[in-house]
Design a protein around this motif. Structure first.
Motif, PDB file in Angstrom:
ATOM      1  N   ILE A 206       1.012  -1.325  -0.020  1.00  0.00           N
ATOM      2  CA  ILE A 206       0.006   0.137   0.086  1.00  0.00           C
ATOM      3  C   ILE A 206       0.739   1.271   0.165  1.00  0.00           C
ATOM      4  N   LEU A 207       1.975   1.151   0.892  1.00  0.00           N
ATOM      5  CA  LEU A 207       2.800   2.484   0.718  1.00  0.00           C
ATOM      6  C   LEU A 207       3.598   2.763  -0.627  1.00  0.00           C
ATOM      7  N   ALA A 208       3.812   1.729  -1.061  1.00  0.00           N
ATOM      8  CA  ALA A 208       4.642   1.870  -2.321  1.00  0.00           C
ATOM      9  C   ALA A 208       3.584   2.110  -3.288  1.00  0.00           C
TER      10      ALA A 208
ATOM     11  N   ALA B  55       2.449  11.157  -6.046  1.00  0.00           N
ATOM     12  CA  ALA B  55       2.917  12.405  -6.028  1.00  0.00           C
ATOM     13  C   ALA B  55       4.510  12.261  -6.127  1.00  0.00           C
ATOM     14  N   GLY B  56       5.024  13.405  -6.566  1.00  0.00           N
ATOM     15  CA  GLY B  56       6.489  13.316  -6.794  1.00  0.00           C
ATOM     16  C   GLY B  56       7.255  13.540  -5.541  1.00  0.00           C
ATOM     17  N   ASP B  57       6.518  13.996  -4.705  1.00  0.00           N
ATOM     18  CA  ASP B  57       7.357  14.563  -3.343  1.00  0.00           C
ATOM     19  C   ASP B  57       7.045  13.431  -2.201  1.00  0.00           C
ATOM     20  N   ARG B  58       6.110  12.504  -2.484  1.00  0.00           N
ATOM     21  CA  ARG B  58       6.007  11.550  -1.613  1.00  0.00           C
ATOM     22  C   ARG B  58       7.142  10.349  -1.305  1.00  0.00           C
ATOM     23  N   ALA B  59       7.442  10.167   0.101  1.00  0.00           N
ATOM     24  CA  ALA B  59       8.518   9.409   0.271  1.00  0.00           C
ATOM     25  C   ALA B  59       8.112   8.230   1.308  1.00  0.00           C
ATOM     26  N   ALA B  60       8.121   6.867   1.098  1.00  0.00           N
ATOM     27  CA  ALA B  60       7.920   5.881   2.079  1.00  0.00           C
ATOM     28  C   ALA B  60       9.194   5.024   2.289  1.00  0.00           C
ATOM     29  N   VAL B  61       9.719   4.889   3.457  1.00  0.00           N
ATOM     30  CA  VAL B  61      10.798   4.265   3.858  1.00  0.00           C
ATOM     31  C   VAL B  61      10.410   3.009   4.848  1.00  0.00           C
ATOM     32  N   LEU B  62      10.525   1.799   4.065  1.00  0.00           N
ATOM     33  CA  LEU B  62      10.180   0.434   4.846  1.00  0.00           C
ATOM     34  C   LEU B  62      11.501   0.109   5.512  1.00  0.00           C
ATOM     35  N   LEU B  63      11.323  -0.038   6.716  1.00  0.00           N
ATOM     36  CA  LEU B  63      12.464  -0.589   7.674  1.00  0.00           C
ATOM     37  C   LEU B  63      12.300  -2.130   8.057  1.00  0.00           C
ATOM     38  N   ARG B  64      12.802  -3.117   7.515  1.00  0.00           N
ATOM     39  CA  ARG B  64      12.588  -4.401   7.806  1.00  0.00           C
ATOM     40  C   ARG B  64      13.506  -4.748   9.012  1.00  0.00           C
ATOM     41  N   TYR B  65      12.941  -4.672  10.124  1.00  0.00           N
ATOM     42  CA  TYR B  65      13.644  -5.134  11.024  1.00  0.00           C
ATOM     43  C   TYR B  65      13.784  -6.530  11.251  1.00  0.00           C
ATOM     44  N   PHE B  66      15.000  -7.033  11.849  1.00  0.00           N
ATOM     45  CA  PHE B  66      15.484  -8.523  12.314  1.00  0.00           C
ATOM     46  C   PHE B  66      14.698  -8.702  13.598  1.00  0.00           C
ATOM     47  N   ASN B  67      15.614  -8.800  14.561  1.00  0.00           N
ATOM     48  CA  ASN B  67      15.279  -9.240  16.031  1.00  0.00           C
ATOM     49  C   ASN B  67      15.888  -8.157  17.114  1.00  0.00           C
ATOM     50  N   PRO B  68      15.006  -6.949  17.429  1.00  0.00           N
ATOM     51  CA  PRO B  68      15.362  -6.204  18.373  1.00  0.00           C
ATOM     52  C   PRO B  68      15.410  -6.578  19.846  1.00  0.00           C
ATOM     53  N   VAL B  69      16.698  -6.333  20.428  1.00  0.00           N
ATOM     54  CA  VAL B  69      16.826  -6.755  21.768  1.00  0.00           C
ATOM     55  C   VAL B  69      17.334  -5.587  22.497  1.00  0.00           C
ATOM     56  N   GLY B  70      17.586  -5.541  23.829  1.00  0.00           N
ATOM     57  CA  GLY B  70      18.562  -4.592  24.868  1.00  0.00           C
ATOM     58  C   GLY B  70      17.597  -3.634  25.180  1.00  0.00           C
ATOM     59  N   ALA B  71      18.039  -2.450  25.877  1.00  0.00           N
ATOM     60  CA  ALA B  71      17.498  -1.413  26.499  1.00  0.00           C
ATOM     61  C   ALA B  71      18.232  -0.285  26.272  1.00  0.00           C
TER      62      ALA B  71
END
Length: 338
Positions: free
Chosen positions: A158-160, A166-182
């Motif tokens: 959908i974001l793609a 429109a020429g100024d639209r930007a969608a950056v898709l961040l495909r996370y792996f396994n977030p850990v920590g604090a």
């Protein structure tokens, strides 16, 4: 830049708030608190010594979104809000499509009405499914194995399509792996509301005595020690990726996916050993059969993110586990202890 952060009180969102504020961005959180505790925002304010707006609302609520867009006038959105448990998604598929896909649609309509054209999307490596090859790069086929993964892929599609209008639209898709920590302070971290779905918070609860032992699901995989391999990334590194992606979106139109991982894989047994080093005590484990849908190994190729916006993971495995232990030992009941 004025940035609206949906789901900003969650685990990844809260760490991203600190990184955004440290870089001088003006930030407002929009969160329903279904999977988060509002107390986290007080801690973010204390750690940052900064001003943070917050609005309680559901990402599916068009009127609520219109109100926050009108009042705050964001120049960009970081979209975390969504349901996130793979197992639960199989039990409640319609809820996952409603929130993760329907919520994204409602948000994009609100952005269009407000003239906001930049979005960073919280996606997932689950969109890839069984590896055809490793490490996964962004050209790897997408064939998610779970409802959760399918909702993420559908939102990406959908974001793609939205970005092409429109020429100024930007969608950056961040495909996370396994977030850990604090966070290094131990003041904010992962606070599951029920039995943890992920490995590291479960290990941490075993370490403080909340759980009797860690179940290791599958010890007969084709891996060096028989347990599953995953690419784990420190949540602070992940948060910094969002800030870097925001800068990229400001100067680049269109839609692009990026893997956000370390490029290294670590087994369950190695994770347990690292946590034992952090807490100075043994972690009891029990072996159990493989879980349906689990794969033997996952590993990111994060080189595209480095090339595009200069991001790379910096924290070591021992730093991931030490920060988790600091958070858990200082907050044995999560945010519930004040």
């Amino acid at each position: 830049m004025r940035v609206l952060v949906t789901g900003g009180a969650g685990y990844i969102g809260s760490h991203t708030l600190l990184e955004l504020m440290a870089q001088g961005h003006e930030v407002c959180v929009y969160d329903s608190y279904v999977n988060a505790n509002p107390k986290v925002l007080d801690r973010v304010r204390s750690l940052s010594n900064g001003k943070l707006g917050d609005v309680t609302g559901d990402v599916r609520d068009a009127a609520g979104l219109d109100a926050v867009f009108s009042d705050f006038e964001p120049e960009a959105v970081i979209h975390f809000a969504g349901l996130k448990a793979v197992g639960e998604s199989e039990e409640r598929p319609l809820a996952y499509y409603d929130v993760n896909v329907g919520g994204t649609l409602t948000l994009l309509h609100a952005m269009d009405r407000a003239g906001c054209r930049k979005i960073i999307f919280s996606s997932s490596a689950t969109v890839y499914g069984e590896p055809v090859y490793l490490p996964y790069d962004e050209a790897h086929p997408t064939a998610p194995l779970s409802v959760y993964g399918r909702t993420k892929l559908m939102a990406e599609q959908i974001l793609a399509d939205w970005s092409k209008q429109a020429g100024d639209r930007a969608a950056v898709l961040l495909r996370y792996f396994n977030p850990v920590g604090a966070h290094h302070s131990g003041e904010i971290g992962e606070d599951p509301s029920d039995i943890p779905n992920n490995l590291v918070p479960y290990i941490a609860q075993v370490a403080i005595g909340k759980r009797p032992a860690l179940q290791v699901f599958g010890t007969d995989y084709d891996t060096p020690d028989g347990t599953g391999l995953r690419d784990y990334i420190h949540v602070v590194d992940l948060a910094r990726a969002h800030v870097a992606a925001l800068g990229y979106a400001a100067g680049n139109a269109g839609c692009q996916p990026f893997n956000i991982g370390t490029g290294q894989s670590v087994s369950v047994r190695q994770m347990v050993a690292a946590f034992e080093r952090a807490c100075g005590a043994p972690i009891p484990t029990r072996t159990a059969p493989r879980r349906a849908g689990d794969i033997a190994a996952m590993q990111a190729d994060p080189s595209r993110a480095k090339a595009a916006f200069g991001w790379r993971a910096e924290h070591s495995l021992d730093e991931m586990m030490a920060s988790t232990w600091r958070w858990q030992s200082q907050n044995p009941d999560g945010y519930g202890n004040g």
